[in-house]
Motif scaffolding. Structure first.
Motif, PDB file in Angstrom:
ATOM      1  N   ALA A 278       0.836  -1.214   0.000  1.00  0.00           N
ATOM      2  CA  ALA A 278       0.000   0.000   0.000  1.00  0.00           C
ATOM      3  C   ALA A 278       0.864   1.255   0.000  1.00  0.00           C
ATOM      4  CB  ALA A 278      -0.945  -0.008   1.199  1.00  0.00           C
ATOM      5  N   ILE A 279       1.930   1.267   0.787  1.00  0.00           N
ATOM      6  CA  ILE A 279       2.848   2.419   0.816  1.00  0.00           C
ATOM      7  C   ILE A 279       3.494   2.610  -0.551  1.00  0.00           C
ATOM      8  CG2 ILE A 279       5.064   3.237   1.731  1.00  0.00           C
ATOM      9  CD1 ILE A 279       4.214   1.949   4.445  1.00  0.00           C
ATOM     10  N   LEU A 280       3.964   1.530  -1.144  1.00  0.00           N
ATOM     11  CA  LEU A 280       4.632   1.630  -2.442  1.00  0.00           C
ATOM     12  C   LEU A 280       3.681   2.118  -3.529  1.00  0.00           C
ATOM     13  CD1 LEU A 280       6.853  -1.575  -2.298  1.00  0.00           C
ATOM     14  CD2 LEU A 280       7.608   0.797  -2.042  1.00  0.00           C
ATOM     15  N   VAL A 281       2.437   1.685  -3.486  1.00  0.00           N
ATOM     16  CA  VAL A 281       1.449   2.110  -4.485  1.00  0.00           C
ATOM     17  C   VAL A 281       1.015   3.557  -4.222  1.00  0.00           C
ATOM     18  CG1 VAL A 281      -0.913   1.717  -5.303  1.00  0.00           C
ATOM     19  CG2 VAL A 281       0.643  -0.217  -5.025  1.00  0.00           C
ATOM     20  N   ASP A 282       0.679   3.871  -2.973  1.00  0.00           N
ATOM     21  CA  ASP A 282       0.135   5.183  -2.637  1.00  0.00           C
ATOM     22  C   ASP A 282       1.186   6.289  -2.614  1.00  0.00           C
ATOM     23  OD1 ASP A 282      -2.299   3.899  -2.345  1.00  0.00           O
ATOM     24  OD2 ASP A 282      -2.192   3.806  -0.163  1.00  0.00           O
ATOM     25  N   GLU A 283       2.332   5.999  -2.022  1.00  0.00           N
ATOM     26  CA  GLU A 283       3.348   7.035  -1.827  1.00  0.00           C
ATOM     27  C   GLU A 283       4.364   7.121  -2.961  1.00  0.00           C
ATOM     28  OE1 GLU A 283       3.264   9.087   0.885  1.00  0.00           O
ATOM     29  OE2 GLU A 283       1.479   8.047   1.646  1.00  0.00           O
ATOM     30  N   PHE A 284       4.650   5.977  -3.583  1.00  0.00           N
ATOM     31  CA  PHE A 284       5.710   5.941  -4.590  1.00  0.00           C
ATOM     32  C   PHE A 284       5.185   5.628  -5.992  1.00  0.00           C
ATOM     33  CE2 PHE A 284       7.609   5.049  -0.469  1.00  0.00           C
ATOM     34  CZ  PHE A 284       8.613   5.997  -0.433  1.00  0.00           C
ATOM     35  N   GLU A 285       3.858   5.537  -6.098  1.00  0.00           N
ATOM     36  CA  GLU A 285       3.178   5.362  -7.375  1.00  0.00           C
ATOM     37  C   GLU A 285       3.599   4.110  -8.156  1.00  0.00           C
ATOM     38  OE1 GLU A 285       3.556   9.119  -9.421  1.00  0.00           O
ATOM     39  OE2 GLU A 285       2.475  10.167  -7.836  1.00  0.00           O
ATOM     40  N   PHE A 286       3.880   3.016  -7.424  1.00  0.00           N
ATOM     41  CA  PHE A 286       4.150   1.739  -8.072  1.00  0.00           C
ATOM     42  C   PHE A 286       2.851   1.233  -8.691  1.00  0.00           C
ATOM     43  CE2 PHE A 286       8.064  -0.290  -5.872  1.00  0.00           C
ATOM     44  CZ  PHE A 286       8.731   0.920  -5.889  1.00  0.00           C
ATOM     45  N   GLU A 287       2.981   0.560  -9.816  1.00  0.00           N
ATOM     46  CA  GLU A 287       1.828  -0.091 -10.429  1.00  0.00           C
ATOM     47  C   GLU A 287       2.045  -1.598 -10.395  1.00  0.00           C
ATOM     48  OE1 GLU A 287       0.679   1.412 -14.241  1.00  0.00           O
ATOM     49  OE2 GLU A 287       1.085   3.475 -13.656  1.00  0.00           O
ATOM     50  N   ASN A 288       1.131  -2.287  -9.728  1.00  0.00           N
ATOM     51  CA  ASN A 288       1.174  -3.749  -9.634  1.00  0.00           C
ATOM     52  C   ASN A 288       2.533  -4.285  -9.190  1.00  0.00           C
ATOM     53  OD1 ASN A 288      -1.532  -3.949 -10.622  1.00  0.00           O
ATOM     54  ND2 ASN A 288      -0.717  -3.590 -12.673  1.00  0.00           N
ATOM     55  N   PRO A 289       3.034  -3.868  -8.018  1.00  0.00           N
ATOM     56  CA  PRO A 289       4.341  -4.375  -7.593  1.00  0.00           C
ATOM     57  C   PRO A 289       4.298  -5.848  -7.250  1.00  0.00           C
ATOM     58  CG  PRO A 289       3.310  -3.120  -5.834  1.00  0.00           C
ATOM     59  CD  PRO A 289       2.428  -2.981  -7.040  1.00  0.00           C
TER      60      PRO A 289
ATOM     61  N   HIS B  60      10.890  -0.327 -11.001  1.00  0.00           N
ATOM     62  CA  HIS B  60      10.000   0.744 -10.545  1.00  0.00           C
ATOM     63  C   HIS B  60      10.693   2.098 -10.380  1.00  0.00           C
ATOM     64  CE1 HIS B  60       6.739  -2.116  -9.947  1.00  0.00           C
ATOM     65  NE2 HIS B  60       7.622  -2.923  -9.379  1.00  0.00           N
ATOM     66  N   GLY B  61      11.977   2.191 -10.714  1.00  0.00           N
ATOM     67  CA  GLY B  61      12.684   3.463 -10.629  1.00  0.00           C
ATOM     68  C   GLY B  61      12.924   3.948  -9.204  1.00  0.00           C
ATOM     69  N   PHE B  62      12.917   3.041  -8.251  1.00  0.00           N
ATOM     70  CA  PHE B  62      13.130   3.370  -6.838  1.00  0.00           C
ATOM     71  C   PHE B  62      14.580   3.793  -6.634  1.00  0.00           C
ATOM     72  CE2 PHE B  62      13.155   2.237  -2.254  1.00  0.00           C
ATOM     73  CZ  PHE B  62      11.928   2.736  -1.873  1.00  0.00           C
ATOM     74  N   ASP B  63      14.804   4.968  -6.019  1.00  0.00           N
ATOM     75  CA  ASP B  63      16.172   5.458  -5.839  1.00  0.00           C
ATOM     76  C   ASP B  63      16.498   5.643  -4.358  1.00  0.00           C
ATOM     77  OD1 ASP B  63      15.013   7.904  -5.044  1.00  0.00           O
ATOM     78  OD2 ASP B  63      15.284   8.816  -7.014  1.00  0.00           O
ATOM     79  N   SER B  64      17.693   6.182  -4.076  1.00  0.00           N
ATOM     80  CA  SER B  64      18.153   6.295  -2.685  1.00  0.00           C
ATOM     81  C   SER B  64      17.295   7.257  -1.866  1.00  0.00           C
ATOM     82  CB  SER B  64      19.622   6.705  -2.638  1.00  0.00           C
ATOM     83  OG  SER B  64      19.803   7.929  -3.314  1.00  0.00           O
TER      84      SER B  64
END
Length: 85
Positions: free
Chosen positions: A12-23, A33-37
């Motif tokens: 939920a955090i990854l979808v809501d806060e970091f805009e992941f789609e279908n992690p 997903h382009g997740f950075d430091s």
């Protein structure tokens, strides 16, 4: 908190806060997903809120090896167990 509950909250955090789609649990967070430091620092703050205690510097350094959602779940379980001891 069970692993399933942790998974639900982290996804939920990854979808809501970091805009992941279908992690997926084994997706490479950076490559898929382009997740950075900076995202990682923000996620650690969210994890601290979720678990109710501050993560030590040493524990934060261990987070550097996280690559997947499964890694995040393992990491949280490990630090929670250490704080119960």
């Amino acid at each position: 908190m069970t692993r399933d509950e942790l998974q639900e909250k982290i996804v939920a955090i990854l979808v809501d806060e970091f805009e992941f789609e279908n992690p997926g649990l084994t997706d490479n967070l950076r490559d898929d997903h382009g997740f950075d430091s900076i995202d990682a620092i923000e996620l650690l703050a969210k994890i601290e809120e979720m678990i109710g205690f501050q993560i030590s510097r040493k524990e934060k350094e261990k987070a550097m090896s996280i690559r997947t959602i499964n890694d995040i779940l393992d990491y949280i379980e490990t630090i929670q167990a250490a704080h119960k001891s």
